[in-house]
Design a protein around this motif. Structure first.
Motif, mmCIF file in Angstrom:
data_model
loop_
_atom_site.group_PDB
_atom_site.id
_atom_site.type_symbol
_atom_site.label_atom_id
_atom_site.label_comp_id
_atom_site.label_asym_id
_atom_site.label_seq_id
_atom_site.Cartn_x
_atom_site.Cartn_y
_atom_site.Cartn_z
ATOM 1 N N UNK A 1 0.836 -1.211 0.000
ATOM 2 C CA UNK A 1 0.000 0.000 0.000
ATOM 3 C C UNK A 1 0.868 1.256 0.000
ATOM 4 N N UNK A 2 1.891 1.260 0.845
ATOM 5 C CA UNK A 2 2.770 2.430 0.933
ATOM 6 C C UNK A 2 3.472 2.658 -0.409
ATOM 7 N N UNK A 3 3.966 1.573 -1.009
ATOM 8 C CA UNK A 3 4.684 1.706 -2.285
ATOM 9 C C UNK A 3 3.730 2.117 -3.409
ATOM 10 N N UNK A 4 2.572 1.449 -3.439
ATOM 11 C CA UNK A 4 1.614 1.690 -4.532
ATOM 12 C C UNK A 4 1.107 3.131 -4.534
ATOM 13 N N UNK A 5 0.843 3.677 -3.329
ATOM 14 C CA UNK A 5 0.278 5.033 -3.264
ATOM 15 C C UNK A 5 1.373 6.092 -3.190
ATOM 16 N N UNK A 6 2.614 5.687 -2.946
ATOM 17 C CA UNK A 6 3.680 6.676 -2.730
ATOM 18 C C UNK A 6 3.370 7.502 -1.495
ATOM 19 N N UNK A 7 2.911 6.849 -0.437
ATOM 20 C CA UNK A 7 2.471 7.538 0.784
ATOM 21 C C UNK A 7 3.523 8.552 1.242
ATOM 22 N N UNK A 8 3.084 9.812 1.429
ATOM 23 C CA UNK A 8 4.050 10.822 1.886
ATOM 24 C C UNK A 8 4.177 10.759 3.407
ATOM 25 N N UNK A 9 5.246 11.367 3.941
ATOM 26 C CA UNK A 9 5.415 11.359 5.396
ATOM 27 C C UNK A 9 4.302 12.138 6.074
ATOM 28 N N UNK A 10 3.850 13.208 5.412
ATOM 29 C CA UNK A 10 2.755 14.005 5.985
ATOM 30 C C UNK A 10 1.483 13.142 6.080
ATOM 31 N N UNK A 11 1.205 12.401 5.008
ATOM 32 C CA UNK A 11 0.009 11.536 5.030
ATOM 33 C C UNK A 11 0.134 10.449 6.098
ATOM 34 N N UNK A 12 1.349 9.940 6.241
ATOM 35 C CA UNK A 12 1.574 8.919 7.262
ATOM 36 C C UNK A 12 1.305 9.503 8.663
ATOM 37 N N UNK A 13 1.774 10.737 8.923
ATOM 38 C CA UNK A 13 1.526 11.394 10.216
ATOM 39 C C UNK A 13 0.028 11.620 10.417
ATOM 40 N N UNK A 14 -0.657 12.013 9.348
ATOM 41 C CA UNK A 14 -2.110 12.240 9.453
ATOM 42 C C UNK A 14 -2.833 10.942 9.791
ATOM 43 N N UNK A 15 -2.397 9.860 9.177
ATOM 44 C CA UNK A 15 -3.017 8.556 9.451
ATOM 45 C C UNK A 15 -2.813 8.164 10.919
ATOM 46 N N UNK A 16 -1.609 8.411 11.428
ATOM 47 C CA UNK A 16 -1.329 8.093 12.834
ATOM 48 C C UNK A 16 -2.217 8.957 13.741
ATOM 49 N N UNK A 17 -2.338 10.249 13.393
ATOM 50 C CA UNK A 17 -3.183 11.148 14.199
ATOM 51 C C UNK A 17 -4.639 10.692 14.153
ATOM 52 N N UNK A 18 -5.076 10.195 12.998
ATOM 53 C CA UNK A 18 -6.454 9.695 12.866
ATOM 54 C C UNK A 18 -6.668 8.499 13.810
ATOM 55 N N UNK A 19 -5.722 7.569 13.795
ATOM 56 C CA UNK A 19 -5.861 6.385 14.660
ATOM 57 C C UNK A 19 -5.832 6.799 16.135
ATOM 58 N N UNK A 20 -4.992 7.777 16.443
ATOM 59 C CA UNK A 20 -4.947 8.251 17.823
ATOM 60 C C UNK A 20 -6.298 8.851 18.209
ATOM 61 N N UNK A 21 -6.906 9.627 17.305
ATOM 62 C CA UNK A 21 -8.218 10.230 17.595
ATOM 63 C C UNK A 21 -9.271 9.141 17.795
ATOM 64 N N UNK A 22 -9.163 8.046 17.031
ATOM 65 C CA UNK A 22 -10.099 6.913 17.222
ATOM 66 C C UNK A 22 -9.943 6.351 18.637
ATOM 67 N N UNK A 23 -8.692 6.241 19.074
ATOM 68 C CA UNK A 23 -8.442 5.738 20.425
ATOM 69 C C UNK A 23 -8.955 6.700 21.478
ATOM 70 N N UNK A 24 -8.733 7.990 21.259
ATOM 71 C CA UNK A 24 -9.126 8.991 22.266
ATOM 72 C C UNK A 24 -10.628 9.016 22.498
ATOM 73 N N UNK A 25 -11.407 8.782 21.448
ATOM 74 C CA UNK A 25 -12.873 8.896 21.600
ATOM 75 C C UNK A 25 -13.498 7.567 22.056
ATOM 76 N N UNK A 26 -12.700 6.504 22.008
ATOM 77 C CA UNK A 26 -13.255 5.182 22.358
ATOM 78 C C UNK A 26 -13.435 5.029 23.868
ATOM 79 N N UNK A 27 -14.624 4.553 24.235
ATOM 80 C CA UNK A 27 -14.950 4.271 25.644
ATOM 81 C C UNK A 27 -15.609 2.897 25.685
#
Ligand code: BEZ
Ligand code: FE
Length: 295
Positions: free
Chosen positions: A46-72
């Motif tokens: 996936x990373x190779x196919x999309x040419x994932x940028x470092x910024x996009x990778x950071x955004x994805x990590x922030x998204x997963x963190x937000x999923x964790x933060x809202x989970x109860x």
């Protein structure tokens, strides 16, 4: 080719993939090894196919963190993410392939509650929730048409305002119950005509849907979970024929075999059990076929 290239291979990205896959070779659990190797192979591709940028990778990590933060305990954003990405339905397709004439499965959803009140056959599961009354009846049989007596049927649904009882903060218990089939495998209950409602969309998953211009709405449905000794537990819904969201359910849960007619009746029409209904009501039939445990 340099000496280093000769030693480590040219790094077009596949060398690191091979190295990471090899790093799991010592895992004792064979299934764990298989899952991790496949996960690495697919995510690296996936990373190779999309040419994932470092910024996009950071955004994805922030998204997963937000999923964790809202989970109860009562808000599971990761399951919601799995649902809107179709992963929940894909897992169901793999684990519950449709066989013979058995009733198809669909998503469980986050609103099931253990130990919902028991009602008799013909009882009312609405618990005072607002909505149009609906009589639901049917049978539970095996794949050869033999009745399954004493099958436990859990049913749950949102009210006409699009909310499950657990989404109110007043502790109410409504729109859920369990009942058992009779000696001939029959069941019936009063519930509410299902109406469409949005999945929780005030968190990161809602933002993802908005970014994709996707609606959070679920097609109108009534949840069933059916269990009986010797049979596979069935988790499913019935959907309302003609519902506007059938073709764009936000969690991809609709299967044509589960779309059911909810026939509308007038106020004065005789009800199956003689109950007097003030206003219109609907009537639906759902015959359930369970798979044997050992299929
Ligand atoms: C539900 O039907 O209750 C549901 C399913 C998946 C996500 C959110 C809600
Ligand atoms: Fe639901």
């Amino acid at each position: 080719m340099t000496d280093t290239d000769a030693q480590y291979g040219t790094d077009d990205g596949t060398r690191i993939t091979d190295e990471v896959i090899a790093s799991f070779a010592g895992a004792k659990d064979e299934r764990f090894r298989e899952l991790m190797r496949s996960l690495v192979r697919h995510t690296h591709a996936f990373v190779r196919e999309t040419g994932l940028t470092e910024r996009e990778w950071h955004e994805a990590i922030a998204f997963l963190r937000a999923c964790g933060d809202i989970t109860t305990d009562t808000r599971q954003e990761f399951i919601l993410l799995s649902d809107v990405l179709g992963i929940s339905m894909q897992t169901i397709a793999v684990n519950h392939p449709t066989r013979a004439n058995a009733t198809e499965s669909t998503v469980f959803g986050p609103f099931f509650v253990d130990d919902a009140p028991r009602i008799d056959c013909g009882g009312d599961m609405s618990g005072g929730a607002v909505g149009e009354p609906c009589w639901v009846e049917g049978t539970v049989t095996d794949v050869d048409g033999r009745p399954v007596p004493d099958a436990r049927i859990d049913v749950w649904e949102a009210d006409a305002d699009g909310k499950y009882d657990v989404q109110y903060d007043d502790g109410r218990l409504a729109g859920r119950a369990h009942l058992f089939t009779d000696s001939e495998g029959r069941y019936a209950f009063w519930g509410l005509t299902p109406t469409p409602y949005p999945i929780p969309h005030d968190g990161p998953v809602g933002a993802l849907l908005a970014a994709a211009d996707r609606s959070p709405m679920r097609a109108s449905h009534l949840h069933f979970m059916v269990a009986a000794p010797g049979f596979r537990r069935l988790v499913t819904h019935i959907f309302v024929d003609g519902d506007e969201y059938l073709g764009r359910d936000s969690v991809f849960g609709v299967k044509p075999s589960l779309v059911t007619e909810f026939a509308r009746r007038d106020s004065g029409d005789a009800t199956p059990d003689g109950r007097v209904v003030d206003g219109t009501w609907t009537r639906a039939r759902f015959d359930i076929v369970l798979m044997p445990e050992s299929y």
